[in-house]
Each structure stands twice: as structure tokens, then as C-alpha cells.
Design a protein around this motif. Structure first.
Motif, PDB file in Angstrom:
ATOM      1  N   ARG A 288       0.854  -1.194   0.000  1.00 11.75           N
ATOM      2  CA  ARG A 288       0.000   0.000   0.000  1.00 11.75           C
ATOM      3  C   ARG A 288       0.886   1.239   0.000  1.00 11.75           C
ATOM      4  O   ARG A 288       1.866   1.302   0.743  1.00 11.75           O
ATOM      5  CB  ARG A 288      -0.900  -0.011   1.241  1.00 11.75           C
ATOM      6  CG  ARG A 288      -1.856   1.168   1.363  1.00 11.75           C
ATOM      7  CD  ARG A 288      -2.732   1.003   2.605  1.00 11.75           C
ATOM      8  NE  ARG A 288      -3.653   2.110   2.780  1.00 11.75           N
ATOM      9  CZ  ARG A 288      -3.353   3.232   3.416  1.00 11.75           C
ATOM     10  NH1 ARG A 288      -2.159   3.376   3.987  1.00 11.75           N
ATOM     11  NH2 ARG A 288      -4.235   4.205   3.521  1.00 11.75           N
ATOM     12  N   SER A 290       0.738   5.806  -0.327  1.00 13.12           N
ATOM     13  CA  SER A 290      -0.129   6.974  -0.199  1.00 13.12           C
ATOM     14  C   SER A 290       0.482   8.124  -0.991  1.00 13.12           C
ATOM     15  O   SER A 290       1.637   8.484  -0.771  1.00 13.12           O
ATOM     16  CB  SER A 290      -0.275   7.359   1.279  1.00 13.12           C
ATOM     17  OG  SER A 290      -1.251   8.359   1.447  1.00 13.12           O
ATOM     18  N   ASN A 329      -3.676   5.254  -1.628  1.00 10.67           N
ATOM     19  CA  ASN A 329      -4.481   6.194  -0.849  1.00 10.67           C
ATOM     20  C   ASN A 329      -4.146   7.617  -1.279  1.00 10.67           C
ATOM     21  O   ASN A 329      -3.026   7.910  -1.685  1.00 10.67           O
ATOM     22  CB  ASN A 329      -4.186   6.039   0.641  1.00 10.67           C
ATOM     23  CG  ASN A 329      -4.876   7.115   1.476  1.00 10.67           C
ATOM     24  OD1 ASN A 329      -6.083   7.070   1.689  1.00 10.67           O
ATOM     25  ND2 ASN A 329      -4.113   8.099   1.936  1.00 10.67           N
ATOM     26  N   ASP A 331      -4.597  11.598   0.375  1.00 12.22           N
ATOM     27  CA  ASP A 331      -5.007  12.461   1.480  1.00 12.22           C
ATOM     28  C   ASP A 331      -5.487  13.802   0.942  1.00 12.22           C
ATOM     29  O   ASP A 331      -4.852  14.392   0.061  1.00 12.22           O
ATOM     30  CB  ASP A 331      -3.832  12.722   2.422  1.00 12.22           C
ATOM     31  CG  ASP A 331      -3.657  11.618   3.446  1.00 12.22           C
ATOM     32  OD1 ASP A 331      -4.247  10.542   3.262  1.00 12.22           O
ATOM     33  OD2 ASP A 331      -2.910  11.820   4.419  1.00 12.22           O
ATOM     34  N   SER A 358      -8.373   4.233  -1.725  1.00  9.06           N
ATOM     35  CA  SER A 358      -8.842   4.816  -0.466  1.00  9.06           C
ATOM     36  C   SER A 358      -8.599   6.317  -0.476  1.00  9.06           C
ATOM     37  O   SER A 358      -7.773   6.836  -1.231  1.00  9.06           O
ATOM     38  CB  SER A 358      -8.155   4.166   0.741  1.00  9.06           C
ATOM     39  OG  SER A 358      -6.753   4.327   0.690  1.00  9.06           O
ATOM     40  N   THR A 360      -8.428   9.643   2.362  1.00  8.00           N
ATOM     41  CA  THR A 360      -8.442  10.120   3.744  1.00  8.00           C
ATOM     42  C   THR A 360      -8.706  11.616   3.736  1.00  8.00           C
ATOM     43  O   THR A 360      -7.956  12.380   3.126  1.00  8.00           O
ATOM     44  CB  THR A 360      -7.104   9.833   4.453  1.00  8.00           C
ATOM     45  OG1 THR A 360      -6.791   8.443   4.301  1.00  8.00           O
ATOM     46  CG2 THR A 360      -7.198  10.164   5.931  1.00  8.00           C
ATOM     47  N   TYR A 403     -16.903   4.274  -1.806  1.00  8.51           N
ATOM     48  CA  TYR A 403     -15.984   4.316  -0.669  1.00  8.51           C
ATOM     49  C   TYR A 403     -16.791   4.262   0.626  1.00  8.51           C
ATOM     50  O   TYR A 403     -17.789   4.971   0.770  1.00  8.51           O
ATOM     51  CB  TYR A 403     -15.160   5.603  -0.670  1.00  8.51           C
ATOM     52  CG  TYR A 403     -14.245   5.781  -1.857  1.00  8.51           C
ATOM     53  CD1 TYR A 403     -12.964   5.236  -1.863  1.00  8.51           C
ATOM     54  CD2 TYR A 403     -14.650   6.523  -2.957  1.00  8.51           C
ATOM     55  CE1 TYR A 403     -12.122   5.419  -2.944  1.00  8.51           C
ATOM     56  CE2 TYR A 403     -13.813   6.716  -4.043  1.00  8.51           C
ATOM     57  CZ  TYR A 403     -12.545   6.160  -4.034  1.00  8.51           C
ATOM     58  OH  TYR A 403     -11.706   6.348  -5.104  1.00  8.51           O
ATOM     59  N   GLY A 426     -11.308   8.203   7.209  1.00  9.00           N
ATOM     60  CA  GLY A 426     -10.708   7.379   6.178  1.00  9.00           C
ATOM     61  C   GLY A 426     -11.799   6.614   5.447  1.00  9.00           C
ATOM     62  O   GLY A 426     -12.598   5.911   6.067  1.00  9.00           O
ATOM     63  N   ALA A 428     -12.587   3.903   2.164  1.00  7.62           N
ATOM     64  CA  ALA A 428     -11.900   2.920   1.330  1.00  7.62           C
ATOM     65  C   ALA A 428     -12.910   2.061   0.589  1.00  7.62           C
ATOM     66  O   ALA A 428     -14.044   1.863   1.048  1.00  7.62           O
ATOM     67  CB  ALA A 428     -10.997   2.028   2.184  1.00  7.62           C
ATOM     68  N   SER A 434      -6.915   0.451   5.482  1.00  6.01           N
ATOM     69  CA  SER A 434      -5.585   0.421   6.091  1.00  6.01           C
ATOM     70  C   SER A 434      -5.671  -0.132   7.505  1.00  6.01           C
ATOM     71  O   SER A 434      -6.266   0.481   8.393  1.00  6.01           O
ATOM     72  CB  SER A 434      -4.977   1.821   6.139  1.00  6.01           C
ATOM     73  OG  SER A 434      -3.834   1.840   6.972  1.00  6.01           O
TER      74      SER A 434
END
Length: 503
Positions: A288, A290, A329, A331, A358, A360, A403, A426, A428, A434
């Protein structure tokens, strides 16, 4: 101004936090003075419409809260046994809530909850096997939470518990490795972060010290199974590809990997991403990554000190896909300087095109260490929009695109007009959550943390206090020079908690 007079110095942070939730922009002053229940209050102390005077009496068997605005008095009183601090505190906070609700006319979505982990309460009751109906009733009656927040907290706690049970979390621990270098320091950042241009000469020495700490920890700590690994920072991908590979191999050769279900590396700054580095991550078994734009609006990126372009975000993401990464991911931060709902929608349009696994979503938090805290009032572009509306937009976007929320936490000092309602969430796609994020938020597992600014968290047996922290120094140079001291701190922890940490 809010002036609070306490009959004795107790529950100060809880009282201050709840008052701040109702009145986020007002200064709070607290004084501890002895006074008796039922005594008269001098209205002459209230000099203007913006001042509230609050008196709180903490008795052995009752609590009493009086609030004065100009020429008005509100009062709440309830029975409470001071011997049971948890129940006593909740009764006190409910009294304060009821009074401030009368004064302000406001209702707080999270009610009396001022902590950062609101999903912990439904999680605790789920673990006891209680029904959803009973949990929701409890959250409403005991904490005055709104229907929407109760539902959100329950759904997230249920998903978290299902994921944790699937990995045998009680018999495991997680590993955090800190790489505290970044291309530049973002205006809002309060994490240990050192600009690479200025600190590049320390990278090799830093890694040497970090490897020394890794070697000690792998030989002397942790009887349990390693569940997840997270390399964060800073920005780990500031490291050269060869150094990145060496670090990952060092971790893999030092710790047993048999039970690791997730290995995350933050590639947060797009201006640090290259295809070679992404290949290294894929070849070394990273599951994974980000890639964190925070926003896809160039003016905002320029203002907050992220010296990369929107195009670099897109390119970095596409490079990650071409290197074979299938769990990415992104952010985002709501409430960045100058951003309104139009800018948020533009960012989400890009997210829709890139389709990460995902997402966040953070509410902007301005902490003491962030330069943004000193600039919020200086220029028009630093004015913050309605974060609550922005979060609603992202929630609808997440639901529309499949999500699901899977972890959540709140922070103090969130910006925006409705900061009490804000939480970092978060989201996903199912199966792409995560695990490390859940573990660190719910404090369900010990975390061995290595590197500058890293904080080891040791979960202690039932009957003891909840957890023990072992802090590393934040400064890179100090960490290098004092690495033996960082190791000694962990040695002492092994001696204190041999059954928790020792082999």
C-alpha cells in the motif's frame, strides 16, 4: 471571553474542551476558588454581551453549574458520586452541556464528547456483545450525540472490529519507521519534518542511526507477531531509490515477516516520486502507498508551501499504476487557505478520474508548530471557508463512488465555522482499508516506533494503565547524536514490561 470559576482544581481539560466546542473563538480563563453551592453571583462582573461567567461546584455527591451572560442566569445541578471519576465526569459534562445549550442555542453533533476517538465508545460496547439499539441509546442518553454521528460512529466501529478480529490483533504488534525529511515544509505542518535541501548532508548518518535502532529492536523486543508495517514521516520517498531499497530490505531481514498483512510506504509528496522508486516499492513487496495532494488547486498548493504542481500529482499517480501499485491512498485537507466548496469540487473531480482505492479526508488543524497559525489573519487568501459543508461534499462523493468510512478521529483546533462537528475520516473501497490506521486510532495493539520523532506505544495488560509511551527525540541531528540513549529508553521498557515486550 469566558471566565470559569472552579470550586477545586479538577476536570480542567474536560471543562475547557467542552466550553471551547461551544465557543471556539473565545478566550477561556479558569480560576480555582472556594465557594459554596447556592451562593449569589455578582452580575456586576459581567461587563459586556461577549463575556460569560461560569461557576462550577464540584461536591462529593453533586455537581452544580451556573452560567451568567449579561443579566441572565442559567443553572443545572445533578447528583454525582465523586468516588467514581468516570461517571462523575460524564454527569459534570452533561450539566455544562445543558447550560451552554440554553445560553448559546447550539447543539453539538458529538454532544459532550471532546476526545479524539469517538468510535472507541461503540467499539467497547460491541466487544461486549451489545446490540446496535442499546449502543445508540447509550450514546444519546449519556453523551447527547446526534443521530447522524451515532450512526457514523457505530458503522465505523463495527467495520473496524470485523477487520481487527480477522487478523488476530490481540496477539500482534505493528512497526512504524519514521523518515523525517521532506522537499519543503508545508505551511500547516506540525510533524517532525526537515527540508531535504538543508538537511541532505544528514541522510546517510540518519539511516545509519536508524539501522542501529532497528537492529537492537529486532534482537531484543517483541514476543508477539508482527501484523503491519508503516514507513511514514516526513516523506519517505525523499530517499534515493537505493537507500529506499536498503531500508526496506533491512526491515525485512530484521523482523519476522510471516504474519505481516500490510506494508505501507508514504509517497506523500508527488515531487519526490520517480518510476524507479515506485518500482523498488513494488519489487520489495510494499502492499500500500499513499500519494497525498491535499488539494488539486494550484493556487492553494503555492500558498501552503507544497512546491509541486497538480500535473505532478497526476503523473505520480499514473507512474504508480504503471509500476503495478493497486492499493493507493490519497489524502485531502478541507479548509485550506482560500478554498471554498468550488475548489473542493474541483479536487474531487480529479480524484474521480484517478480513482484511488482509499481516500483520507482531514479537517484543517492549525497547531502551535505550524507557520499557518501565525498567518491566518494576515491576508485574505488565508480566510477559511465552511469546513462542515466541505466535509459533507466529500462524504456524498465517497458514498456515490463506493468508498465506505472505516476509521475516524477528531482533532482539537480544527478550523471552520462548525469545528466541533468535524472529524478526519478514512474512506476505502471494501477490502482496501488500512489496518495500521485502525490500529493506531483505536489503540488496540502495541506499536514499535523507530526513528526521529517516533513514539512507541505499549499496550499494557488489563488492570494496569492503558498504555505506556516511549518517545524518541524529534530533531534529526539530536537523534543521530543520541541514538544510544534512544536504545536505552527501550531497554528500560523491556525491564519494566518483560511479558509485553521481551522475547
Amino acid at each position: 471571553m469566558i471566565k470559569i470559576q472552579l470550586s477545586k482544581e479538577d476536570y480542567v481539560f474536560d471543562i475547557q474542551g467542552l466550553c471551547k466546542a461551544f465557543y471556539p473563538s473565545r478566550q477561556i480563563k479558569i480560576a480555582t476558588e472556594s465557594w459554596k453551592s447556592g451562593s449569589e453571583i455578582d452580575f456586576g462582573q459581567i461587563t459586556d454581551d461577549e463575556t460569560l461567567f461560569i461557576r462550577i461546584f464540584l461536591g462529593d455527591s453533586s455537581v452544580e453549574v451556573e452560567v451568567l451572560s449579561k443579566e441572565k442566569k442559567f443553572q443545572e445541578k445533578d447528583l454525582a458520586d465523586a468516588k467514581d471519576r468516570k461517571i462523575y465526569k460524564n454527569i459534570l459534562k452533561r450539566c455544562i452541556y445543558r447550560v451552554l445549550h440554553q445560553v448559546s442555542g447550539k447543539e453539538l453533533p458529538w454532544g459532550t464528547l471532546t476526545g479524539v476517538r469517538p468510535s472507541k465508545l461503540p467499539m467497547e460496547h460491541l466487544e461486549l456483545g451489545e446490540s446496535r439499539e442499546n449502543i445508540e441509546r447509550y450514546m444519546k442518553e449519556q453523551y447527547y450525540c446526534s443521530k447522524d454521528k451515532i450512526s457514523l460512529g457505530y458503522e465505523i466501529a463495527k467495520k473496524e472490529l470485523d477487520i481487527l478480529r480477522a487478523i488476530d490483533y490481540k496477539n500482534g504488534y505493528s512497526l512504524y519507521i519514521g523518515i523525517p525529511f521532506c522537499p519543503t515544509r508545508c505551511l500547516y505542518c506540525s510533524f517532525p519534518s526537515f527540508p531535504l535541501e538543508q538537511f541532505k548532508k544528514y541522510v546517510k548518518d540518519y539511516l545509519h542511526a536508524l539501522y542501529k535502532e532497528i537492529e537492537f529492536a529486532s534482537r531484543n523486543l517483541w514476543a508477539k507477531k508482527l501484523t503491519s508495517i508503516y514507513i511514514g514521516g516526513g516523506t519517505p520517498t525523499t530517499l534515493e531509490a537505493a537507500d529506499l531499497r536498503n531500508l526496506i530490505q533491512k526491515i525485512k531481514h530484521s523482523f519476522p515477516m510471516d504474519h505481516v498483512v500490510e506494508f505501507t510506504v508514504e509517497a506523500g509528496r508527488p515531487d519526490t516520486i520517480t518510476f524507479e522508486k515506485l518500482q523498488v516499492l513494488k519489487e520489495e513487496g510494499i502492499t500500500r502507498i499513499s500519494i497525498n495532494p491535499q488539494t488539486m488547486n494550484q493556487d492553494t498548493l503555492n500558498h501552503i508551501g507544497r512546491k509541486h504542481t497538480v500535473e505532478e500529482v497526476v503523473k505520480g499517480f499514473e507512474l504508480a499504476r504503471s509500476a503495478g501499485h493497486d492499493n493507493i491512498n490519497m489524502d485531502l485537507i478541507m479548509g485550506l487557505p482560500g478554498e471554498k466548496t468550488e475548489q473542493v469540487k474541483k479536487t474531487l473531480d480529479w480524484v474521480e478520474k484517478l480513482a484511488p482505492e482509499s481516500l483520507t479526508v482531514h479537517s484543517l488543524v492549525v497547531k502551535r508548530a505550524a507557520r499557518l497559525n501565525m498567518q491566518l489573519d494576515k491576508e485574505n487568501y488565508c480566510m477559511v471557508g465552511d469546513t462542515s459543508e466541505m466535509m459533507d461534499i466529500t462524504e456524498k462523493f465517497a458514498k456515490k463512488h463506493g468508498y465506505e468510512p472505516y476509521y475516524m478521529y477528531r482533532q482539537k483546533n480544527a478550523t471552520g465555522s462548525s469545528n466541533d462537528s468535524q472529524e478526519n475520516i478514512g474512506y476505502a473501497k471494501p477490502g482496501m482499508e488500512s489496518i495500521y490506521n485502525i490500529i493506531i486510532m483505536e489503540e488496540k495493539q502495541s506499536i514499535l516506533a523507530l526513528g526521529a520523532g517516533a513514539s512507541t506505544k505499549i499496550m499494557l495488560p488489563e488492570g494496569a494503565k492503558k498504555l505506556e509511551r516511549i518517545e524518541n527525540v524529534k530533531n534529526v541531528v539530536e537523534y543521530i547524536n543520541r541514538i544510544n540513549e534512544m536504545i536505552d529508553r527501550k531497554k528500560e521498557a523491556v525491564e519494566r514490561y518483560p511479558f509485553v515486550l521481551g522475547k
